[in-house]
Enzyme design. Structure first.
Site, PDB file in Angstrom:
ATOM      1  CE1 TYR A 107      19.864  37.088 -42.767  1.00  0.00           C
ATOM      2  CE2 TYR A 107      20.126  34.766 -42.225  1.00  0.00           C
ATOM      3  CZ  TYR A 107      20.558  36.071 -42.146  1.00  0.00           C
ATOM      4  OH  TYR A 107      21.706  36.366 -41.441  1.00  0.00           O
ATOM      5  CE1 TYR A 146      21.638  31.314 -40.355  1.00  0.00           C
ATOM      6  CE2 TYR A 146      20.994  33.377 -39.314  1.00  0.00           C
ATOM      7  CZ  TYR A 146      21.815  32.667 -40.169  1.00  0.00           C
ATOM      8  OH  TYR A 146      22.821  33.324 -40.837  1.00  0.00           O
ATOM      9  NE  ARG A 156      26.802  31.875 -38.028  1.00  0.00           N
ATOM     10  CZ  ARG A 156      27.107  33.142 -38.346  1.00  0.00           C
ATOM     11  NH1 ARG A 156      26.608  33.696 -39.415  1.00  0.00           N
ATOM     12  NH2 ARG A 156      27.930  33.844 -37.595  1.00  0.00           N
ATOM     13  CG  HIS A 159      24.514  36.786 -37.356  1.00  0.00           C
ATOM     14  ND1 HIS A 159      23.955  35.540 -37.180  1.00  0.00           N
ATOM     15  CD2 HIS A 159      24.487  37.001 -38.695  1.00  0.00           C
ATOM     16  CE1 HIS A 159      23.624  35.028 -38.349  1.00  0.00           C
ATOM     17  NE2 HIS A 159      23.927  35.899 -39.297  1.00  0.00           N
ATOM     18  CG  HIS A 161      25.147  39.252 -42.275  1.00  0.00           C
ATOM     19  ND1 HIS A 161      26.165  38.381 -42.545  1.00  0.00           N
ATOM     20  CD2 HIS A 161      24.097  38.481 -41.888  1.00  0.00           C
ATOM     21  CE1 HIS A 161      25.753  37.139 -42.349  1.00  0.00           C
ATOM     22  NE2 HIS A 161      24.494  37.167 -41.953  1.00  0.00           N
TER      23      HIS A 161
HETATM   24 FE   LIG Z   1      23.379  35.432 -41.279  1.00  0.00          FE
END
Ligand SMILES: [Fe+2]
Lengths: 241, 208
Positions: A107, A146, A156, A159, A161
């Site tokens: 991110y 990640y 995770r 995905h 959000h």
């Molecule tokens: Fe996330």
């Protein structure tokens, strides 16, 4: 019109519980008292409207809306679908905001410490407003999986959000979209906060080979369902005592 | 077999996670140049009717620590008690007041802050007036489904005492968890509304 009734009660067995110890952060961030059930009032039946004038031309193009020197690295995809209510009616004018990691699972955030590389051409945010038929689409790259601090080795699944505004504040929703065929979905403590397998499957976008853009991008279809409203026919009869 | 009733289920909620701000407040997390300004930061303009107020507070977890990654949204009526929404059929709300705001908690202190106006009263389903209030919605890492609550005003004692929603709270000792305290700060009426997700002072949250 049935657009005026109160909303069907939220099915709390379909949503995650608040207290889900396998997702450790939820332990101290979950109310312990039962929620107080409140029949919808005007405060919940209304909600803000977001006009198209709020949006810029690249808001739904994550390939270009942050790019500095070229396109971001990664699998090019189109995500599209409809926002519907539980009565299967389209929800036009719904604002969707979405955010995601880059192709390496990183991110762009000052508190993110994962060692995967930042992509100088990828911001990771976008937004769109649904059209008259509740449809939306945007272009991005497929995010990477990640690792995250929960267990010592939790990951995770890939995905995206989503934050969704319907027509009423009672419909306000934040959720996540997963990708068809990803084995990581079924080993994720956050996915597992949802108790029902078919509820989880509702968050898995389908790979849509028919709508793949030839020589360009894969397509994933992701419909989002917001709460539906009771018909006012019933409300008027029930209230008119 | 019988005929099918409702056709679809609501999409299940998932946590907003730690990086919700990338999607909602990108400029705030230094993702600049994607859009002009983050939505929901400004509620009032010079022509908005009503008493200017500040709302501030923090969201606390069960250990008593403030959440520094929370995102708080508010939704409220205008000074006359009307909502700026197509679903509002009682009249036309102040065109200078959208009534929706969104602020991230401060990354160091956990404090959130809104500049808005004090709302008027809106009716309950049966026509009785509710006390002035603001809907508050909280999401963060560790919150699986956004938490809905309401903020009421400490200087509205008479209205609060008759509010049909506050009357639904069986444990009267919990009513004050929804009442923000008024004080003057820098010449502006400032309401402090701290939210406790769990523990002795747990805020009343609603299933709306
Ligand atoms: Fe996330």
């Amino acid at each position: 019109m049935s657009d005026q009734g109160s909303f069907y009660q939220r099915d709390r067995s379909w949503h995650p519980l608040a207290f889900t110890p396998s997702y450790k952060t939820s332990v101290l961030r979950s109310p312990q008292h039962p929620l107080l059930s409140l029949e919808n009032t005007i405060s919940e039946l209304t909600g803000p409207v977001f006009g198209h004038d709020k949006l810029g031309p690249l808001d739904n193009d994550l390939l270009r809306n942050f790019a500095k020197t070229g396109d971001p690295i990664g699998q090019r995809i189109v995500v599209y679908g409809r926002v519907l209510d539980e009565n299967a009616r389209p929800v036009p004018g719904a604002l969707l905001e979405f955010w995601q990691a880059n192709a390496g699972g990183r991110y762009r955030h000052k508190k993110e410490t994962y060692l995967a590389a930042i992509d100088p051409n990828f911001g990771g945010c976008g937004r769109v407003i649904t059209d008259e038929e509740g449809r939306y689409w945007f272009r991005t790259i497929k995010p990477g999986a990640y690792p995250w601090p929960n267990g010592v080795n939790d990951w995770r699944p890939a995905h995206i959000h989503f934050s969704v505004f319907g027509h009423a504040f009672a419909q306000r929703l934040i959720t996540q979209m997963y990708f068809e065929g990803d084995p990581m979905i079924w080993q994720d403590p956050i996915v597992a906060t949802i108790p029902d397998k078919s509820a989880i499957e509702q968050l898995v976008a389908a790979l849509d080979r028919q709508n793949t853009l030839p020589m360009d991008a894969l397509a994933y279809k992701f419909d989002i369902v917001l709460r539906g409203r009771r018909s006012t026919m019933f409300e008027n009869h029930m209230e008119g005592n | 077999m019988v005929q099918k009733l409702r056709l679809l289920k609501e999409s299940p909620s998932q946590t907003a996670g730690p990086y919700v701000h990338i999607g909602t407040n990108p400029n705030w997390v230094e993702i600049t140049g994607v859009w002009q300004e983050d939505l929901g930061l400004v509620l009032v303009d010079p022509e908005t009717k009503g008493e200017r107020i500040i709302i501030k507070g923090r969201v606390f977890d069960g250990a008593g620590d403030p959440l520094k990654d929370a995102l708080i949204e508010i939704w409220q009526a205008d000074a006359e008690g009307l909502y700026n929404s197509p679903q509002e059929k009682r009249g036309k709300a102040d065109p200078h007041f959208v009534g929706w705001g969104r602020q991230p908690a401060d990354g160091m202190t956990g404090e959130y802050r809104f500049e808005t106006i004090k709302p008027g009263r809106a009716p309950y389903k049966d026509g009785r007036l509710m006390a002035p209030h603001i809907t508050v919605w909280i999401v963060a890492r560790g919150i699986n489904t956004g938490l809905h609550t309401r903020m009421y005003f400490s200087d509205e004692e008479a209205a609060n005492a008759k509010c049909p929603v506050l009357a639904r709270i069986a444990h009267k000792a919990r009513v004050p968890t929804l009442v923000a305290t008024r004080a003057e700060e820098n010449g502006l009426p400032t309401y402090t509304f701290d939210i406790h997700i769990q523990g002795e002072k747990e805020t009343v949250f609603f299933d709306i």
